[in-house]
Scaffold this motif. Structure first.
Motif, PDB file in Angstrom:
ATOM      1  N   TYR A   1       6.739   5.537  12.514  1.00 54.96           N
ATOM      2  CA  TYR A   1       5.442   5.642  11.855  1.00 54.96           C
ATOM      3  C   TYR A   1       4.977   4.268  11.352  1.00 54.96           C
ATOM      4  O   TYR A   1       3.821   3.871  11.559  1.00 54.96           O
ATOM      5  CB  TYR A   1       5.574   6.643  10.703  1.00 54.96           C
TER       6      TYR A   1
ATOM      7  N   PRO B   1       0.813  -1.207   0.000  1.00 50.02           N
ATOM      8  CA  PRO B   1       0.000   0.000   0.000  1.00 50.02           C
ATOM      9  C   PRO B   1       0.852   1.265   0.000  1.00 50.02           C
ATOM     10  O   PRO B   1       2.026   1.236   0.384  1.00 50.02           O
ATOM     11  CB  PRO B   1      -0.749  -0.107   1.333  1.00 50.02           C
ATOM     12  N   GLY B   2       0.251   2.361  -0.419  1.00 50.46           N
ATOM     13  CA  GLY B   2       0.987   3.620  -0.346  1.00 50.46           C
ATOM     14  C   GLY B   2       0.266   4.730  -1.071  1.00 50.46           C
ATOM     15  O   GLY B   2      -0.837   4.542  -1.586  1.00 50.46           O
ATOM     16  N   SER B   3       0.928   5.889  -1.106  1.00 51.49           N
ATOM     17  CA  SER B   3       0.369   7.028  -1.829  1.00 51.49           C
ATOM     18  C   SER B   3       0.887   7.050  -3.269  1.00 51.49           C
ATOM     19  O   SER B   3       0.165   7.450  -4.180  1.00 51.49           O
ATOM     20  CB  SER B   3       0.760   8.339  -1.138  1.00 51.49           C
TER      21      SER B   3
ATOM     22  N   LEU C   1      -3.980   4.592  -1.709  1.00 48.92           N
ATOM     23  CA  LEU C   1      -4.992   5.181  -0.822  1.00 48.92           C
ATOM     24  C   LEU C   1      -5.643   6.375  -1.503  1.00 48.92           C
ATOM     25  O   LEU C   1      -4.956   7.302  -1.922  1.00 48.92           O
ATOM     26  CB  LEU C   1      -4.323   5.633   0.481  1.00 48.92           C
TER      27      LEU C   1
ATOM     28  N   PHE D   1      -7.851   2.305  -3.237  1.00 48.91           N
ATOM     29  CA  PHE D   1      -8.732   1.844  -2.159  1.00 48.91           C
ATOM     30  C   PHE D   1      -9.111   3.020  -1.269  1.00 48.91           C
ATOM     31  O   PHE D   1      -8.394   4.024  -1.212  1.00 48.91           O
ATOM     32  CB  PHE D   1      -8.113   0.694  -1.349  1.00 48.91           C
TER      33      PHE D   1
ATOM     34  N   LYS E   1       5.710  -3.465   3.355  1.00 44.85           N
ATOM     35  CA  LYS E   1       6.143  -2.071   3.309  1.00 44.85           C
ATOM     36  C   LYS E   1       7.656  -2.019   3.158  1.00 44.85           C
ATOM     37  O   LYS E   1       8.360  -2.867   3.701  1.00 44.85           O
ATOM     38  CB  LYS E   1       5.765  -1.335   4.614  1.00 44.85           C
TER      39      LYS E   1
ATOM     40  N   LYS F   1      -3.893  14.397   1.960  1.00 45.60           N
ATOM     41  CA  LYS F   1      -2.815  15.097   1.246  1.00 45.60           C
ATOM     42  C   LYS F   1      -3.352  15.678  -0.064  1.00 45.60           C
ATOM     43  O   LYS F   1      -4.323  15.179  -0.624  1.00 45.60           O
ATOM     44  CB  LYS F   1      -1.672  14.130   0.922  1.00 45.60           C
TER      45      LYS F   1
ATOM     46  N   THR G   1      -1.267  -0.880  14.814  1.00 46.71           N
ATOM     47  CA  THR G   1      -2.682  -0.529  14.676  1.00 46.71           C
ATOM     48  C   THR G   1      -3.381  -1.577  13.816  1.00 46.71           C
ATOM     49  O   THR G   1      -4.458  -2.082  14.162  1.00 46.71           O
ATOM     50  CB  THR G   1      -2.837   0.861  14.019  1.00 46.71           C
ATOM     51  N   ASN G   2      -2.747  -1.913  12.704  1.00 48.06           N
ATOM     52  CA  ASN G   2      -3.358  -2.902  11.808  1.00 48.06           C
ATOM     53  C   ASN G   2      -3.467  -4.268  12.481  1.00 48.06           C
ATOM     54  O   ASN G   2      -4.435  -4.999  12.269  1.00 48.06           O
ATOM     55  CB  ASN G   2      -2.563  -2.986  10.496  1.00 48.06           C
TER      56      ASN G   2
ATOM     57  N   GLY H   1     -10.902   3.932   2.770  1.00 54.38           N
ATOM     58  CA  GLY H   1     -11.166   3.345   4.084  1.00 54.38           C
ATOM     59  C   GLY H   1      -9.935   2.724   4.693  1.00 54.38           C
ATOM     60  O   GLY H   1      -8.802   3.089   4.359  1.00 54.38           O
ATOM     61  N   LEU H   2     -10.166   1.760   5.571  1.00 52.87           N
ATOM     62  CA  LEU H   2      -9.052   1.150   6.292  1.00 52.87           C
ATOM     63  C   LEU H   2      -8.337   0.124   5.418  1.00 52.87           C
ATOM     64  O   LEU H   2      -8.974  -0.668   4.720  1.00 52.87           O
ATOM     65  CB  LEU H   2      -9.550   0.454   7.552  1.00 52.87           C
ATOM     66  N   LEU H   3      -7.018   0.123   5.545  1.00 50.37           N
ATOM     67  CA  LEU H   3      -6.215  -0.833   4.778  1.00 50.37           C
ATOM     68  C   LEU H   3      -6.592  -2.276   5.114  1.00 50.37           C
ATOM     69  O   LEU H   3      -6.679  -3.131   4.229  1.00 50.37           O
ATOM     70  CB  LEU H   3      -4.723  -0.573   5.071  1.00 50.37           C
TER      71      LEU H   3
ATOM     72  N   MET I   1       1.724   2.070  12.534  1.00 45.80           N
ATOM     73  CA  MET I   1       0.691   1.592  11.600  1.00 45.80           C
ATOM     74  C   MET I   1       0.562   0.075  11.675  1.00 45.80           C
ATOM     75  O   MET I   1      -0.540  -0.474  11.653  1.00 45.80           O
ATOM     76  CB  MET I   1       1.038   2.005  10.171  1.00 45.80           C
TER      77      MET I   1
HETATM   78  O1  PNS Z   1       2.847   6.078   1.065  1.00 49.37           O
HETATM   79  P1  PNS Z   1       2.314   6.296   2.458  1.00 49.37           P
HETATM   80  O2  PNS Z   1       1.731   7.682   2.577  1.00 49.37           O
HETATM   81  O3  PNS Z   1       3.322   5.989   3.512  1.00 49.37           O
HETATM   82  O4  PNS Z   1       1.107   5.257   2.639  1.00 49.37           O
HETATM   83  C1  PNS Z   1       0.400   5.217   3.849  1.00 49.37           C
HETATM   84  C2  PNS Z   1      -0.751   4.189   3.798  1.00 49.37           C
HETATM   85  C3  PNS Z   1      -1.632   4.412   2.582  1.00 49.37           C
HETATM   86  C4  PNS Z   1      -0.180   2.812   3.757  1.00 49.37           C
HETATM   87  C5  PNS Z   1      -1.554   4.397   5.111  1.00 49.37           C
HETATM   88  O5  PNS Z   1      -1.873   5.752   5.233  1.00 49.37           O
HETATM   89  C6  PNS Z   1      -2.833   3.587   5.194  1.00 49.37           C
HETATM   90  O6  PNS Z   1      -2.805   2.380   5.265  1.00 49.37           O
HETATM   91  N1  PNS Z   1      -3.980   4.291   5.187  1.00 49.37           N
HETATM   92  C7  PNS Z   1      -5.300   3.668   5.197  1.00 49.37           C
HETATM   93  C8  PNS Z   1      -6.063   4.031   6.470  1.00 49.37           C
HETATM   94  C9  PNS Z   1      -5.774   3.035   7.567  1.00 49.37           C
HETATM   95  O7  PNS Z   1      -5.925   1.839   7.417  1.00 49.37           O
HETATM   96  N2  PNS Z   1      -5.364   3.522   8.739  1.00 49.37           N
HETATM   97  C10 PNS Z   1      -5.096   2.682   9.888  1.00 49.37           C
HETATM   98  C11 PNS Z   1      -3.643   2.234   9.946  1.00 49.37           C
HETATM   99  S1  PNS Z   1      -2.653   3.513  10.616  1.00 49.37           S
END
Ligand code: PNS
Length: 161
Positions: free
Chosen positions: A97, A7-9, A36, A69, A87, A41, A104-105, A71-73, A101
């Protein structure tokens, strides 16, 4: 079948991202590169544009599919039946960071594992923000992104300058 999400931006995809995507595609049966689209951003490229850029640079990887996508990953991962989130880690600065994440996941979806792949040393300095910054001020970013997308970035930055 082992399915992984990268996943990512990806705004835009860099050589560092592509290296992680390729290495992940060798480890899993199926890989979703997932962008995402509910990010706060202000992106340079739309999600559709980012999907098409990544598709262009991964066309030789048959087990890679690119999607947006919301919502939540972990919800998205469950919908894809993916048990792995992959990642790239560049430096200690990424760690806090990513660790947050990942935990949390794990809290939200205990059955999903996050794997970290160490970045290729030659891309350790790279990020999408760095690419955008260098491109914006006319610097040479041609070593930082896949060849096939250089013109897209130039055009897009030229249009916003
Ligand atoms: O390229 P990035 O900005 O580091 O990607 C971040 C990403 C998209 C992996 C992260 O922001 C994400 O998973 N967002 C989805 C929302 C989510 O699930 N949040 C809870 C986990 S912190």
């Amino acid at each position: 079948m082992n399915i992984a999400i990268v996943p990512g931006s990806f705004d835009p995809v860099t050589n560092g991202h592509l290296d992680i995507i390729k290495r992940t595609s060798e480890l899993f049966d199926m890989v979703y590169v997932s962008i995402l689209s509910n990010s706060s951003k202000n992106p340079l490229f739309s999600v559709e544009e980012r999907i098409s850029l990544i598709e262009r640079v991964t066309h030789d990887l048959p087990n890679v599919k690119v999607e947006g996508f919301t919502g939540l990953l972990v919800d998205y991962a469950r919908a894809k039946n993916a048990k792995f989130i992959v990642k790239g880690l560049r430096a200690v600065t990424d760690f806090e960071y990513e660790f947050q994440m990942s935990l949390t996941n794990k809290q939200l979806a205990p059955e999903i594992e996050t794997f970290f792949i160490t970045t290729n040393a030659k891309y350790a300095y790279l990020s999408s923000s760095i690419v955008k910054e260098v491109a914006k001020y006319g610097g040479d970013f041609t070593e930082m992104v896949p060849l096939e997308i250089i013109e897209d970035i130039k055009e897009k930055i030229g249009g916003t300058r």
